[in-house]
Write a protein that holds these residues in place. Structure first.
Motif, PDB file in Angstrom:
ATOM      1  N   UNK A  88       0.920  -1.079  -0.163  1.00 13.74           N
ATOM      2  CA  UNK A  88      -0.021   0.076  -0.060  1.00 13.74           C
ATOM      3  C   UNK A  88       0.791   1.364  -0.125  1.00 13.74           C
ATOM      4  N   UNK A  89       0.445   2.079  -0.472  1.00 12.17           N
ATOM      5  CA  UNK A  89       1.238   3.529  -0.671  1.00 12.17           C
ATOM      6  C   UNK A  89       1.603   4.300   0.779  1.00 12.17           C
ATOM      7  N   UNK A  90       0.888   3.995   1.739  1.00 19.69           N
ATOM      8  CA  UNK A  90       1.094   4.859   3.208  1.00 19.69           C
ATOM      9  C   UNK A  90       0.457   4.404   4.447  1.00 19.69           C
ATOM     10  N   UNK A  95      -3.414   1.062   7.608  1.00 17.78           N
ATOM     11  CA  UNK A  95      -4.464   0.981   8.704  1.00 17.78           C
ATOM     12  C   UNK A  95      -5.765   0.592   7.886  1.00 17.78           C
ATOM     13  N   UNK A  96      -6.252   1.419   6.976  1.00 22.36           N
ATOM     14  CA  UNK A  96      -7.485   0.994   6.518  1.00 22.36           C
ATOM     15  C   UNK A  96      -7.596  -0.580   5.957  1.00 22.36           C
ATOM     16  N   UNK A 116       9.534   2.640  10.856  1.00 21.54           N
ATOM     17  CA  UNK A 116       9.572   3.948  10.134  1.00 21.54           C
ATOM     18  C   UNK A 116       9.980   3.691   8.731  1.00 21.54           C
ATOM     19  N   UNK A 117      10.762   2.557   8.462  1.00 24.51           N
ATOM     20  CA  UNK A 117      11.157   2.345   6.847  1.00 24.51           C
ATOM     21  C   UNK A 117      10.479   1.571   5.969  1.00 24.51           C
ATOM     22  N   UNK A 132       1.295 -10.638   3.989  1.00 24.44           N
ATOM     23  CA  UNK A 132       1.898  -9.287   4.679  1.00 24.44           C
ATOM     24  C   UNK A 132       1.097  -8.188   3.698  1.00 24.44           C
ATOM     25  N   UNK A 133       0.961  -7.130   4.399  1.00 24.90           N
ATOM     26  CA  UNK A 133       0.441  -5.606   3.858  1.00 24.90           C
ATOM     27  C   UNK A 133       1.325  -4.986   4.492  1.00 24.90           C
ATOM     28  N   UNK A 134       2.075  -4.265   3.505  1.00 26.64           N
ATOM     29  CA  UNK A 134       3.321  -3.207   4.037  1.00 26.64           C
ATOM     30  C   UNK A 134       3.260  -1.992   3.003  1.00 26.64           C
ATOM     31  N   UNK A 135       3.699  -0.942   3.615  1.00 31.23           N
ATOM     32  CA  UNK A 135       4.059   0.303   2.856  1.00 31.23           C
ATOM     33  C   UNK A 135       5.349   0.357   2.178  1.00 31.23           C
TER      34      UNK A 135
END
Length: 136
Positions: A88-90, A95-96, A116-117, A132-135
């Motif tokens: 996801x981008x951010x 969280x959504x 933070x990274x 996994x879902x990550x930024x």
């Protein structure tokens, strides 16, 4: 002609192909391959289902197995063996998507949102497969 094999889709074992396919269909906005859609009449448990994206590219398939032992990750008694990664981008979208995944039946296995990274969540899908879902 390509000199390499082409990935058709990733196949996931599950004791309930319809339920797991429906989880990922809703989570990822995919659609059933023609003929795999749920029917209006009660059906026997399908042994094989395929999900496709909007451009008709196969993404995931679900194969019925009689038993499936859930991973014990992060303990190594029963390893993950494989997992899926989604980005996801951010952080707000992370969280959504956490709320969406949990509302669809996923369980949080690991929360690394304080990184933070690369903030991320590791989930178990309804059959116990990690993803996994990550930024990114």
């Amino acid at each position: 002609m390509s000199q390499y094999p082409e990935l058709l889709h990733t196949v996931i074992d599950t004791t309930d192909p319809r339920a797991l396919a429906e989880f990922y269909r809703q989570l990822l906005g995919l659609r059933y391959r023609p003929g795999d859609e749920p029917s209006e009449t009660p059906e026997s448990q399908p042994g094989w289902l395929v999900l496709m994206d909007a451009t008709d590219v196969r993404k995931l398939a679900f194969q019925r197995v009689d038993t499936l032992t859930r991973t014990t990750w992060p303990a190594h008694d029963i390893p993950m063996q494989m997992h899926l990664d989604f980005t996801v981008p951010n952080v707000a979208e992370l969280q959504r998507q956490r709320q969406r995944a949990q509302s669809l039946g996923a369980q949080v296995m690991f929360d690394r949102t304080d990184d933070a990274e690369e903030p991320l969540y590791v989930f178990a899908d309804p059959s116990g497969h990690p993803f996994c879902i990550f930024v990114a």
